[in-house]
Design a protein around this motif. Structure first.
Motif, PDB file in Angstrom:
ATOM      1  N   VAL A  13       0.840  -1.206   0.000  1.00 37.93           N
ATOM      2  CA  VAL A  13       0.000   0.000   0.000  1.00 37.93           C
ATOM      3  C   VAL A  13       0.870   1.249   0.000  1.00 37.93           C
ATOM      4  N   LYS A  14       1.937   1.255   0.779  1.00 36.99           N
ATOM      5  CA  LYS A  14       2.831   2.417   0.816  1.00 36.99           C
ATOM      6  C   LYS A  14       3.470   2.645  -0.549  1.00 36.99           C
ATOM      7  N   LEU A  15       3.937   1.577  -1.188  1.00 30.55           N
ATOM      8  CA  LEU A  15       4.539   1.715  -2.521  1.00 30.55           C
ATOM      9  C   LEU A  15       3.532   2.260  -3.533  1.00 30.55           C
ATOM     10  N   VAL A  16       2.325   1.747  -3.479  1.00 34.73           N
ATOM     11  CA  VAL A  16       1.295   2.192  -4.420  1.00 34.73           C
ATOM     12  C   VAL A  16       0.924   3.648  -4.150  1.00 34.73           C
ATOM     13  N   LYS A  17       0.694   3.997  -2.898  1.00 38.98           N
ATOM     14  CA  LYS A  17       0.312   5.374  -2.558  1.00 38.98           C
ATOM     15  C   LYS A  17       1.409   6.365  -2.928  1.00 38.98           C
ATOM     16  N   ASP A  18       2.670   5.970  -2.753  1.00 45.39           N
ATOM     17  CA  ASP A  18       3.782   6.857  -3.089  1.00 45.39           C
ATOM     18  C   ASP A  18       3.891   7.098  -4.592  1.00 45.39           C
ATOM     19  N   SER A  19       3.329   6.205  -5.396  1.00 48.56           N
ATOM     20  CA  SER A  19       3.432   6.357  -6.849  1.00 48.56           C
ATOM     21  C   SER A  19       2.213   7.031  -7.461  1.00 48.56           C
ATOM     22  N   LEU A  20       1.196   7.298  -6.665  1.00 52.76           N
ATOM     23  CA  LEU A  20      -0.036   7.922  -7.158  1.00 52.76           C
ATOM     24  C   LEU A  20      -0.155   9.351  -6.655  1.00 52.76           C
ATOM     25  N   PRO A  21      -0.951  10.166  -7.356  1.00 53.03           N
ATOM     26  CA  PRO A  21      -1.209  11.529  -6.841  1.00 53.03           C
ATOM     27  C   PRO A  21      -1.882  11.462  -5.466  1.00 53.03           C
ATOM     28  N   LYS A  22      -1.696  12.492  -4.682  1.00 48.63           N
ATOM     29  CA  LYS A  22      -2.195  12.529  -3.300  1.00 48.63           C
ATOM     30  C   LYS A  22      -3.711  12.381  -3.199  1.00 48.63           C
ATOM     31  N   HIS A  23      -4.455  12.858  -4.182  1.00 52.54           N
ATOM     32  CA  HIS A  23      -5.913  12.854  -4.086  1.00 52.54           C
ATOM     33  C   HIS A  23      -6.542  11.497  -4.419  1.00 52.54           C
ATOM     34  N   VAL A  24      -5.759  10.529  -4.872  1.00 50.87           N
ATOM     35  CA  VAL A  24      -6.302   9.217  -5.253  1.00 50.87           C
ATOM     36  C   VAL A  24      -6.520   8.374  -4.002  1.00 50.87           C
TER      37      VAL A  24
END
Length: 120
Positions: A13-24
């Motif tokens: 989840v951390k890896l995915v969130k770090d690669s996506l824009p903040k609002h996603v």
């Protein structure tokens, strides 16, 4: 048990969130699906790399075996970023003259920045 082979959900989840824009925002189902897909990718890559090392009559899987597995799996677009990460890892863990690991400095904190690979 099959669930024991999954990667830690919080890491994925951390890896995915770090690669996506903040609002996603990711739903629980999406986080689970991506985690399972990442786990399967790692298992399949490991199995392919192990096949390469076994073909060379070795028991130890090397980084070149993993790169060869990427080639065998027709994922050549990952080879260059993988080599960059491997080089950065080796630099970060280089041994100095006194046989102690080189510590991160203010100028080189040991963070590896890699360009995202676009799917084919």
């Amino acid at each position: 048990r099959p669930e024991d082979l999954n990667l830690p959900a919080n890491v994925v989840v951390k890896l995915v969130k770090d690669s996506l824009p903040k609002h996603v925002i990711l739903s629980k189902e999406v986080r689970c699906a991506i985690g399972r897909a990442a786990s399967l990718f790692v298992l399949y890559t490991t199995a392919c790399a192990n096949t390469i090392s076994a073909g060379d009559k070795r028991k130890t899987v090397s980084s070149e075996d993993v790169i060869g597995a990427m080639r065998d799996m027709e994922m050549e677009q990952f080879i260059s970023p993988l080599r960059k990460c491997l080089e950065a890892y080796r630099k970060c863990h280089a041994i100095n003259k006194s046989n102690r690991p080189v510590t991160a400095t203010k100028d080189s904190p040991g963070v590896i920045n890699v360009e995202p690979v676009s799917p084919v």
